[in-house]
Design a protein around this motif. Sequence first.
Motif, PDB file in Angstrom:
ATOM      1  N   ARG A 213     -39.487 -27.536 -22.348  1.00 24.07           N
ATOM      2  CA  ARG A 213     -39.331 -26.526 -23.517  1.00 24.07           C
ATOM      3  C   ARG A 213     -39.937 -25.199 -22.694  1.00 24.07           C
ATOM      4  N   PRO A 214     -39.415 -23.956 -22.946  1.00 27.51           N
ATOM      5  CA  PRO A 214     -39.773 -22.624 -22.571  1.00 27.51           C
ATOM      6  C   PRO A 214     -41.122 -22.325 -23.199  1.00 27.51           C
ATOM      7  N   ARG A 215     -41.766 -21.904 -22.295  1.00 27.18           N
ATOM      8  CA  ARG A 215     -43.397 -21.400 -22.634  1.00 27.18           C
ATOM      9  C   ARG A 215     -43.418 -19.776 -23.023  1.00 27.18           C
ATOM     10  N   PHE A 216     -43.650 -19.596 -24.201  1.00 27.64           N
ATOM     11  CA  PHE A 216     -43.822 -18.066 -24.540  1.00 27.64           C
ATOM     12  C   PHE A 216     -45.239 -17.586 -24.678  1.00 27.64           C
ATOM     13  N   MET A 217     -45.629 -16.648 -23.935  1.00 27.44           N
ATOM     14  CA  MET A 217     -46.941 -16.200 -23.851  1.00 27.44           C
ATOM     15  C   MET A 217     -47.006 -14.753 -23.696  1.00 27.44           C
ATOM     16  N   ALA A 218     -47.969 -14.173 -24.175  1.00 24.45           N
ATOM     17  CA  ALA A 218     -48.047 -12.646 -23.899  1.00 24.45           C
ATOM     18  C   ALA A 218     -49.367 -12.542 -23.165  1.00 24.45           C
ATOM     19  N   GLN A 219     -49.602 -11.569 -22.128  1.00 24.91           N
ATOM     20  CA  GLN A 219     -50.921 -11.495 -21.502  1.00 24.91           C
ATOM     21  C   GLN A 219     -51.332  -9.846 -21.374  1.00 24.91           C
ATOM     22  N   PRO A 220     -51.671  -9.243 -22.745  1.00 24.19           N
ATOM     23  CA  PRO A 220     -51.962  -7.629 -22.911  1.00 24.19           C
ATOM     24  C   PRO A 220     -53.354  -7.718 -22.674  1.00 24.19           C
ATOM     25  N   PRO A 221     -53.737  -6.461 -22.370  1.00 31.18           N
ATOM     26  CA  PRO A 221     -55.314  -6.036 -22.241  1.00 31.18           C
ATOM     27  C   PRO A 221     -55.636  -5.713 -23.825  1.00 31.18           C
TER      28      PRO A 221
ATOM     29  N   ARG B 231     -33.087 -19.251 -14.785  1.00 32.88           N
ATOM     30  CA  ARG B 231     -34.068 -18.484 -14.061  1.00 32.88           C
ATOM     31  C   ARG B 231     -35.259 -19.002 -14.549  1.00 32.88           C
ATOM     32  N   PRO B 232     -36.291 -19.074 -13.537  1.00 34.85           N
ATOM     33  CA  PRO B 232     -37.595 -19.730 -13.866  1.00 34.85           C
ATOM     34  C   PRO B 232     -38.324 -18.804 -14.797  1.00 34.85           C
ATOM     35  N   VAL B 233     -38.249 -17.525 -14.843  1.00 38.48           N
ATOM     36  CA  VAL B 233     -39.094 -16.601 -15.494  1.00 38.48           C
ATOM     37  C   VAL B 233     -38.235 -15.296 -15.944  1.00 38.48           C
ATOM     38  N   VAL B 234     -38.396 -14.931 -17.190  1.00 40.46           N
ATOM     39  CA  VAL B 234     -37.675 -13.772 -17.697  1.00 40.46           C
ATOM     40  C   VAL B 234     -38.867 -13.082 -18.554  1.00 40.46           C
ATOM     41  N   ARG B 235     -38.954 -11.675 -18.131  1.00 43.67           N
ATOM     42  CA  ARG B 235     -39.994 -10.853 -18.570  1.00 43.67           C
ATOM     43  C   ARG B 235     -39.292  -9.932 -19.833  1.00 43.67           C
ATOM     44  N   VAL B 236     -40.410  -9.774 -20.816  1.00 48.22           N
ATOM     45  CA  VAL B 236     -40.077  -8.977 -21.868  1.00 48.22           C
ATOM     46  C   VAL B 236     -41.256  -7.895 -21.733  1.00 48.22           C
TER      47      VAL B 236
ATOM     48  N   GLU C 132     -37.867 -13.540 -32.198  1.00 53.77           N
ATOM     49  CA  GLU C 132     -37.368 -12.182 -31.769  1.00 53.77           C
ATOM     50  C   GLU C 132     -37.593 -12.272 -30.119  1.00 53.77           C
ATOM     51  N   LEU C 133     -38.004 -12.794 -29.527  1.00 51.09           N
ATOM     52  CA  LEU C 133     -38.094 -12.820 -28.194  1.00 51.09           C
ATOM     53  C   LEU C 133     -36.959 -13.502 -27.476  1.00 51.09           C
ATOM     54  N   TRP C 134     -36.461 -14.463 -28.160  1.00 51.69           N
ATOM     55  CA  TRP C 134     -35.227 -15.155 -27.761  1.00 51.69           C
ATOM     56  C   TRP C 134     -34.126 -14.194 -28.022  1.00 51.69           C
ATOM     57  N   ALA C 135     -33.992 -13.525 -29.144  1.00 53.17           N
ATOM     58  CA  ALA C 135     -32.988 -12.571 -29.308  1.00 53.17           C
ATOM     59  C   ALA C 135     -33.063 -11.453 -28.012  1.00 53.17           C
ATOM     60  N   ASP C 136     -34.200 -10.953 -27.894  1.00 48.80           N
ATOM     61  CA  ASP C 136     -34.446  -9.992 -27.030  1.00 48.80           C
ATOM     62  C   ASP C 136     -33.835 -10.346 -25.275  1.00 48.80           C
ATOM     63  N   ILE C 137     -34.040 -11.647 -25.192  1.00 45.01           N
ATOM     64  CA  ILE C 137     -33.513 -12.128 -23.670  1.00 45.01           C
ATOM     65  C   ILE C 137     -32.039 -12.640 -23.892  1.00 45.01           C
ATOM     66  N   ASP C 138     -31.570 -12.653 -25.186  1.00 45.59           N
ATOM     67  CA  ASP C 138     -30.176 -13.006 -25.257  1.00 45.59           C
ATOM     68  C   ASP C 138     -29.888 -14.473 -24.640  1.00 45.59           C
ATOM     69  N   LEU C 139     -30.814 -15.497 -25.278  1.00 50.70           N
ATOM     70  CA  LEU C 139     -31.001 -16.836 -24.944  1.00 50.70           C
ATOM     71  C   LEU C 139     -31.267 -17.547 -26.004  1.00 50.70           C
TER      72      LEU C 139
ATOM     73  N   ILE D  32     -41.764 -15.450 -19.929  1.00 50.22           N
ATOM     74  CA  ILE D  32     -41.151 -16.407 -20.538  1.00 50.22           C
ATOM     75  C   ILE D  32     -40.787 -17.160 -19.247  1.00 50.22           C
ATOM     76  N   ARG D  33     -41.261 -18.331 -19.337  1.00 43.38           N
ATOM     77  CA  ARG D  33     -41.058 -19.251 -18.218  1.00 43.38           C
ATOM     78  C   ARG D  33     -40.407 -20.521 -18.774  1.00 43.38           C
ATOM     79  N   PHE D  34     -39.433 -20.936 -17.911  1.00 43.48           N
ATOM     80  CA  PHE D  34     -38.375 -21.922 -18.339  1.00 43.48           C
ATOM     81  C   PHE D  34     -38.463 -23.217 -17.155  1.00 43.48           C
ATOM     82  N   PRO D  35     -38.105 -24.232 -17.684  1.00 41.59           N
ATOM     83  CA  PRO D  35     -38.228 -25.274 -16.748  1.00 41.59           C
ATOM     84  C   PRO D  35     -37.485 -25.088 -15.704  1.00 41.59           C
TER      85      PRO D  35
END
Length: 275
Positions: free
Chosen positions: A227-235, A57-62, A40-47, A103-106
Motif C-alpha cells: 500500500r502507498p506510503r503518505f508522509m510529509a517532511q516539513p520544517p 512511478r515509485p514516488v510522486v511528490r506534492v 486530498e493527496l489522492w485527488a491532487d495526484i489524480d490516482l 508519496i511512495r508506491f510499491p
Amino acid sequence: MPKTDSIGLTSSQVRAFIDDGFVKIESAFSTELAQQCRDELWADIDLSPDAPENWIRPVVRVASKSSPPFIAAANTPDLHKAYDQLVGVDRWLAPKGLGTFPIRFPSAESPGDDGWHVDMSFGDNPADFMEWRVNVKSSGRALLMLFLFSDVGSDDAPTRIRKGSHAAIARQLLPYGQAGATLRQLSATGYVSTEECEVERATGPAGTVYLCHPFLVHAAQPHQGTRPRFMAQPPLLPKGEFDPALPPAPVQIAIRQACGLTFPTREPLQGVRHD
C-alpha cells in the motif's frame, strides 16, 4: 489556534531527543485527520487507492498543502506542547501548512532519491539547491518533522534515520561558522562520520509524528510493501535566531553538547514531565 492542556513529553523523551536526535509521538493527530489528508493527496495526484494498476512511478511528490485538515494535523495541542519543550516557548512559528509530500508506491524501480542527507535550511539560489546551506546555529530551521498520514511498516518505505548522527553533523558544521556549509560540501564527505550510527526506521500508525533535530542524517528507501506510503517532511520554522541570552532549549543543548560547549547550569529540561 487556542492552546489547551496537553500531557507533553517526558524528561526521558526529551533526553532521547538530545542524545538520539529524534522523538516519536504516536497519536499526535487523529486517524480521521490522516484519512482526510490522504483523500486530498489522492485527488491532487489524480490516482486512486482502488486502482493499483495506475501506480507506475515509485514516488510522486506534492509540494505543499495548506487546507484545514493539514493545518489542524500540524497544530494539535500535543504537538504545540512538544514544540515548546524542544524549541522553547514562543521561539517557533505555528505551521500554516505542511510539505513536502513524497508519496511512495510499491515498485521494483529505484526511487532515485534515497541517498543519505541533511535537510538544508537557507539559501538564495533556487536554481541550484546544492548551494543551499545549513549552519551550526541551525538558522532557518528549528526542527525536521516526519508526519505519517498512512500506516507505515518496515516494508512501506519508512524513512531511515541514523540515530545520533546530528551530533557528528554539529561538529562538522562548527568550523564553517555563520555562513554554514552547502549541501554540495556536506554531500562530498558521503556523511562518513555517521556511517557507524544505528539505523532507525520511521514506522508507526497513521497520526504518528517524528520530531527530529535539524541535523539528523536520514534517507528514503524503496517501497517493498503493498500500500502507498503518505508522509510529509516539513520544517518547524523558528521565530528568529536562537538567542544565546535565553536558557538553551533541547535543540540547542544537543548542538552544544556535541561540540563540547558549555551551557547555563540552570535546569535545561524545564516544562517536561519527569518519569
